[in-house]
Design a protein around this motif. Structure first.
Motif, PDB file in Angstrom:
ATOM      1  N   LYS A 143     -61.569 -83.010   4.028  1.00 40.74           N
ATOM      2  CA  LYS A 143     -62.739 -83.639   4.888  1.00 40.74           C
ATOM      3  C   LYS A 143     -63.790 -82.789   5.446  1.00 40.74           C
ATOM      4  O   LYS A 143     -63.845 -81.767   5.543  1.00 40.74           O
ATOM      5  N   TYR A 149     -65.527 -94.567   4.363  1.00 40.84           N
ATOM      6  CA  TYR A 149     -65.268 -96.254   4.985  1.00 40.84           C
ATOM      7  C   TYR A 149     -63.855 -96.521   3.999  1.00 40.84           C
ATOM      8  O   TYR A 149     -63.136 -97.245   4.867  1.00 40.84           O
ATOM      9  N   SER A 153     -60.493 -89.632   3.636  1.00 39.61           N
ATOM     10  CA  SER A 153     -60.530 -88.075   4.105  1.00 39.61           C
ATOM     11  C   SER A 153     -59.339 -88.020   5.331  1.00 39.61           C
ATOM     12  O   SER A 153     -59.477 -87.257   6.255  1.00 39.61           O
ATOM     13  N   GLY A 217     -79.051 -91.347   5.143  1.00 36.75           N
ATOM     14  CA  GLY A 217     -79.849 -92.110   6.151  1.00 36.75           C
ATOM     15  C   GLY A 217     -79.133 -91.688   7.503  1.00 36.75           C
ATOM     16  O   GLY A 217     -79.800 -91.296   8.564  1.00 36.75           O
ATOM     17  N   CYS A 218     -77.814 -91.873   7.513  1.00 35.70           N
ATOM     18  CA  CYS A 218     -77.084 -91.417   8.727  1.00 35.70           C
ATOM     19  C   CYS A 218     -76.806 -89.966   8.944  1.00 35.70           C
ATOM     20  O   CYS A 218     -76.550 -89.185   7.948  1.00 35.70           O
ATOM     21  N   VAL A 221     -73.657 -87.922   8.334  1.00 40.93           N
ATOM     22  CA  VAL A 221     -72.799 -87.900   7.339  1.00 40.93           C
ATOM     23  C   VAL A 221     -72.865 -86.492   6.644  1.00 40.93           C
ATOM     24  O   VAL A 221     -73.698 -85.597   6.983  1.00 40.93           O
ATOM     25  N   LEU A 226     -71.573 -86.889   0.498  1.00 39.19           N
ATOM     26  CA  LEU A 226     -72.572 -87.787   0.085  1.00 39.19           C
ATOM     27  C   LEU A 226     -73.153 -87.470  -1.337  1.00 39.19           C
ATOM     28  O   LEU A 226     -73.329 -88.388  -2.036  1.00 39.19           O
ATOM     29  N   VAL A 582     -57.576 -89.430  -4.256  1.00 45.22           N
ATOM     30  CA  VAL A 582     -58.150 -90.395  -3.375  1.00 45.22           C
ATOM     31  C   VAL A 582     -58.045 -91.974  -3.895  1.00 45.22           C
ATOM     32  O   VAL A 582     -58.175 -92.188  -5.047  1.00 45.22           O
TER      33      VAL A 582
HETATM   34  C1  LIG Z   1     -71.756 -94.821   9.634  1.00 47.94           C
HETATM   35  C2  LIG Z   1     -71.874 -94.521   8.259  1.00 47.94           C
HETATM   36  C3  LIG Z   1     -73.094 -94.426   7.733  1.00 47.94           C
HETATM   37  C4  LIG Z   1     -73.363 -94.028   6.173  1.00 47.94           C
HETATM   38  N1  LIG Z   1     -74.688 -93.983   5.724  1.00 47.94           N
HETATM   39  C5  LIG Z   1     -74.902 -93.721   4.399  1.00 47.94           C
HETATM   40  C6  LIG Z   1     -76.087 -93.758   3.895  1.00 47.94           C
HETATM   41  O1  LIG Z   1     -77.045 -93.458   4.531  1.00 47.94           O
HETATM   42  N2  LIG Z   1     -76.270 -93.370   2.713  1.00 47.94           N
HETATM   43  C7  LIG Z   1     -75.126 -93.345   1.948  1.00 47.94           C
HETATM   44  O2  LIG Z   1     -75.309 -93.105   0.611  1.00 47.94           O
HETATM   45  N3  LIG Z   1     -73.754 -93.400   2.269  1.00 47.94           N
HETATM   46  C8  LIG Z   1     -73.650 -93.668   3.513  1.00 47.94           C
HETATM   47  N4  LIG Z   1     -72.431 -93.859   3.889  1.00 47.94           N
HETATM   48  C9  LIG Z   1     -71.212 -93.593   3.137  1.00 47.94           C
HETATM   49  C10 LIG Z   1     -71.058 -91.949   2.915  1.00 47.94           C
HETATM   50  O3  LIG Z   1     -72.130 -91.315   2.512  1.00 47.94           O
HETATM   51  C11 LIG Z   1     -69.818 -91.650   2.086  1.00 47.94           C
HETATM   52  O4  LIG Z   1     -68.632 -92.139   2.914  1.00 47.94           O
HETATM   53  C12 LIG Z   1     -69.674 -90.036   2.057  1.00 47.94           C
HETATM   54  O5  LIG Z   1     -68.759 -89.615   1.101  1.00 47.94           O
HETATM   55  C13 LIG Z   1     -69.225 -89.455   3.656  1.00 47.94           C
HETATM   56  O6  LIG Z   1     -69.153 -88.016   3.350  1.00 47.94           O
HETATM   57  P1  LIG Z   1     -68.612 -87.172   4.621  1.00 47.94           P
HETATM   58  O7  LIG Z   1     -68.302 -85.600   4.175  1.00 47.94           O
HETATM   59  O8  LIG Z   1     -69.423 -87.535   5.845  1.00 47.94           O
HETATM   60  O9  LIG Z   1     -67.070 -87.985   4.730  1.00 47.94           O
HETATM   61  P2  LIG Z   1     -65.737 -87.433   4.376  1.00 47.94           P
HETATM   62  O10 LIG Z   1     -64.740 -88.811   4.750  1.00 47.94           O
HETATM   63  O11 LIG Z   1     -65.230 -86.073   5.071  1.00 47.94           O
HETATM   64  O12 LIG Z   1     -65.493 -87.557   2.726  1.00 47.94           O
HETATM   65  C14 LIG Z   1     -65.836 -88.458   2.183  1.00 47.94           C
HETATM   66  C15 LIG Z   1     -65.116 -87.903   0.658  1.00 47.94           C
HETATM   67  O13 LIG Z   1     -65.574 -86.902   0.178  1.00 47.94           O
HETATM   68  C16 LIG Z   1     -64.557 -85.899   0.113  1.00 47.94           C
HETATM   69  N5  LIG Z   1     -65.178 -84.695   0.522  1.00 47.94           N
HETATM   70  C17 LIG Z   1     -65.880 -84.267   1.667  1.00 47.94           C
HETATM   71  N6  LIG Z   1     -66.055 -82.932   1.824  1.00 47.94           N
HETATM   72  C18 LIG Z   1     -65.559 -82.551   0.603  1.00 47.94           C
HETATM   73  C19 LIG Z   1     -65.700 -81.215  -0.140  1.00 47.94           C
HETATM   74  N7  LIG Z   1     -66.090 -80.260   0.318  1.00 47.94           N
HETATM   75  N8  LIG Z   1     -65.147 -81.040  -1.489  1.00 47.94           N
HETATM   76  C20 LIG Z   1     -64.627 -82.075  -2.025  1.00 47.94           C
HETATM   77  N9  LIG Z   1     -64.567 -83.370  -1.468  1.00 47.94           N
HETATM   78  C21 LIG Z   1     -65.017 -83.373  -0.279  1.00 47.94           C
HETATM   79  C22 LIG Z   1     -63.291 -86.493   1.147  1.00 47.94           C
HETATM   80  O14 LIG Z   1     -62.116 -86.016   0.551  1.00 47.94           O
HETATM   81  C23 LIG Z   1     -63.676 -87.695   0.985  1.00 47.94           C
HETATM   82  O15 LIG Z   1     -62.733 -88.206  -0.330  1.00 47.94           O
HETATM   83  C24 LIG Z   1     -72.158 -93.837   5.493  1.00 47.94           C
HETATM   84  C25 LIG Z   1     -70.934 -93.924   5.969  1.00 47.94           C
HETATM   85  C26 LIG Z   1     -70.805 -94.300   7.182  1.00 47.94           C
HETATM   86  C27 LIG Z   1     -69.367 -94.497   7.838  1.00 47.94           C
END
Ligand SMILES: Cc1cc2nc3c(=O)[nH]c(=O)nc-3n(C[C@H](O)[C@H](O)[C@H](O)COP(=O)(O)OP(=O)(O)OC[C@H]3O[C@@H](n4cnc5c(N)ncnc54)[C@H](O)[C@@H]3O)c2cc1C
Length: 599
Positions: A143, A149, A153, A217-218, A221, A226, A582
């Motif tokens: 995570k 979504y 994680s 954008g968010c 994230v 991303l 996943v």
């Molecule tokens: C409110 C909201 C706004 C969003 N806005 C955008 C946006 O503006 N643009 C866009 O393109 N997407 C957007 N998303 C989607 C988001 O970019 C993806 O869900 C992204 O994967 C989230 O990354 P995270 O690290 O925050 O999430 P996490 O849930 O922590 O990780 C997402 C996935 O990546 C894996 N992961 C995380 N870190 C690592 C790591 N270091 N090594 C290997 N795997 C890892 C996790 O296991 C999980 O499978 C948004 C999602 C939400 C809920």
């Protein structure tokens, strides 16, 4: 007795805490890794093993409890009040080991805490955790920002590798990827540790250094999540995907090896992490991304228009789509419009590279056209456009569109967009997306597009996210996206259509009005019907892996198109035993839905 106490006491029994041995392989099986262990399994590591891991990671092994567990124990207690009072703050949610930025998805997943989490400080902690999970056959979850979504994680009965504390950001004037030497010329870049959020990069790169990095954008994230998604931000029409800007990454693979991957070193793995989906390849510990010259201005166009009849709404849509195709289908304009069932068109567009008067001038003819027919179109939110110096885009001081993290001691630049508030902690009733080809904007195709948008919007609101399709973007931006694992459909799409619905936060154990399951299922059905109308336009349309339907039956083709076989080959090479699993990730078809049993 509390369930967790039962599990802990089982794990502590000396006889059951023997070091793990290979699980017996069934005849005809593919080796010993058939089933991962749960706390109820005799082979779950014993207290001494956990203690060893704890020492190896400098004490940063935590027991994980669900977000609202304090409220189950003591509803009026200070801990319960703390979580209830902060649950609208995405930074607070991100700071909790069990925090997920959405609170679940109808019939799909519910947040479930891991048994333990390693709050990793550095690459050595990551290596120790990966080795421990592999040797003990644990379900390992990674995570970062917690924004998945799809719920990828978090998982019950798992060990969580949490990168939140690894959030350093370093700028480079002249970066050359390791081993590339004379093959590539030095470029300005930024290196972020995997747990950094995009706001940490925007602060360092834009607010402080006056440059630009393509991220999300968010603001909350995670950077690694991303980039592995592909990744779009408001200005992606000008600068492409986050994955397209990746120059190098460090990743700990399933065997505990620390690899530096880039275009010159292990290019297949490097390519896979650029859009091949998070959590499937290893644990990324740091990433280096190209930075760009910052455009002098960034701006927006906004407002809502309600048509007084279906006929008038069709006319409004036709006029807007024609206006978009002629004036906005270029590198400057991104973000979105919402096409609503009540015949409202909501504008939430963003631009870069145009000054205040240029941005206003672009929109004036459209606004004049709407204002000329007050009996037919009601302006329900004032229409406007404008721009300001781009360096102030993410500077929340005096930025009325951003909400600062109010907690004492929070960095002053930690803030989120007001427009993202609705999503914080949301519970999803359904979600789907599809890339709409740019050819639909051609005059001959437009009537089909308009019919589908109108018909779909009778069921559910349709969001057209123009910045998440790279049709209309510069050639080099599209080429960079095509050099990633993301579905190539992205390069020709004028927009990603997103159709989603849900309700406010519904974390397990949270005090709230009961959910209406019938209404929630009606929403899910409406999303399917609206998507089906759009799918008539492009039956093979791809879908963005991280903003997509949990139940998509053809997810491999939808998320990655023709890239899927190559991704499978990379997966077999670097993670043959599938430690990194996943939901709907590459190789997940070999596992049960919960990732515990090899099929
Ligand atoms: C409110 C909201 C706004 C969003 N806005 C955008 C946006 O503006 N643009 C866009 O393109 N997407 C957007 N998303 C989607 C988001 O970019 C993806 O869900 C992204 O994967 C989230 O990354 P995270 O690290 O925050 O999430 P996490 O849930 O922590 O990780 C997402 C996935 O990546 C894996 N992961 C995380 N870190 C690592 C790591 N270091 N090594 C290997 N795997 C890892 C996790 O296991 C999980 O499978 C948004 C999602 C939400 C809920």
């Amino acid at each position: 007795m509390h369930r967790r106490s039962v599990l802990k006491s089982i794990a502590a029994l000396p006889l059951l805490a023997a070091p793990s041995a290979p699980l017996p392989a069934k005849p005809g099986s593919r080796g010993s890794l058939l089933r991962r262990v749960r706390p109820s399994d005799p082979r779950w590591p014993g207290a001494a093993s956990w203690q060893q891991l704890k020492q190896a990671v400098g004490g940063n092994l935590l027991e994980v409890h669900s977000l609202f567990s304090p409220c189950e124990k003591e509803p009026a207690g200070a801990s319960c009040r703390e979580v209830a009072g902060n649950i609208s703050n995405p930074f607070y949610i991100g700071d909790q080991p069990a925090g997920t930025q959405v609170s679940g998805w109808l019939d799909a997943w519910t947040p479930a805490p891991s048994v333990y989490a390693v709050k990793a400080r550095n690459t050595a902690d990551v290596v120790a955790t990966v080795n421990f999970a592999r040797k003990n056959r644990l379900r390992l979850v990674v995570k970062g920002g917690g924004h998945s979504y799809q719920g990828t994680s978090n998982a019950a009965d798992s060990l969580l590798l949490w990168t939140r504390s690894m959030n350093g950001v370093t700028l480079h004037d002249a970066f050359v990827a390791s081993g590339c030497g004379a093959r590539s010329k030095p470029v300005p870049a930024v290196t972020a540790q995997a747990g950094a959020m995009w706001i940490d990069l925007y602060e360092a790169v834009t607010t402080r250094a006056g440059r630009y990095v393509q991220g999300g954008g968010c603001t909350t994230v995670g950077v690694a999540g991303l980039v592995q998604s592909g990744g779009f931000g408001s200005f992606s029409k000008g600068f492409g995907t986050a994955a397209g800007g990746l120059l190098e990454a460090q990743i700990v693979s399933t065997d505990g090896t620390v690899r530096t991957v880039n275009a010159c070193s292990e290019p297949d793995l490097f390519w896979a992490i650029k859009g091949g989906g998070g959590g499937s390849w290893g644990v990324i510990t740091r990433l280096t991304l190209r930075t760009h010259e910052l455009p002098p201005f960034a701006g927006a166009a906004w407002g809502s228009i309600k048509a007084q009849s279906d006929e008038a709404f069709r006319k409004l849509l036709a006029h807007f789509v024609g206006f978009y195709a002629q004036h906005l289908y270029n590198r400057h304009w991104g973000e979105q419009v919402a096409i609503k069932p009540d015949n409202t068109l909501k504008l939430s567009m963003v631009c870069q590279g145009l000054d205040n008067s240029q941005a206003r001038r672009v929109w004036q003819p459209f606004f004049d056209w709407v204002r000329a027919s007050p009996a037919v179109f009601t302006i329900t939110d004032e229409l406007g456009a404008g721009a300001k110096p781009a360096r102030r885009w993410w500077n929340n001081e005096g930025n009325h569109s951003m909400i600062p993290d109010p907690r004492p001691g929070a960095p002053d630049y930690h803030a989120w967009w007001e427009g993202d508030q609705e999503q914080v902690g949301a519970f999803l009733h359904g979600y789907d997306s599809l890339w709409l080809p740019g050819s639909l904007l051609q005059t001959s195709q437009r009537p089909r597009l308009l019919e589908a948008l109108f018909a779909g919007s009778r069921h559910e609101e349709i969001g057209l996210h123009f910045n998440k399709g790279l049709g209309g973007a510069p050639a080099d931006v599209r080429a960079a996206a095509l050099d990633t694992a993301t579905n190539p459909a992205v390069a020709d799409a004028f927009a990603l259509a997103i159709i989603a619905d849900g309700e406010g936060a519904a974390y397990p154990g949270m005090a709230r009005a009961p959910m209406d399951p019938d209404a929630a299922h009606r929403d899910a059905r409406a999303i399917d019907l609206a998507t089906a109308e759009l799918r008539k336009l492009a039956p093979e349309a791809g879908s963005y892996v991280s903003e997509s339907n949990y139940f998509n039956p053809i997810w491999q083709r939808a998320f990655w198109g023709k890239n899927y076989p190559k991704l499978q080959a990379v997966k077999k090479k670097y993670d043959p035993d599938g430690l990194f699993f996943v939901h709907h990730g590459v190789g997940s078809e070999d596992w049960s839905a919960d990732g515990f049993t090899r099929l």
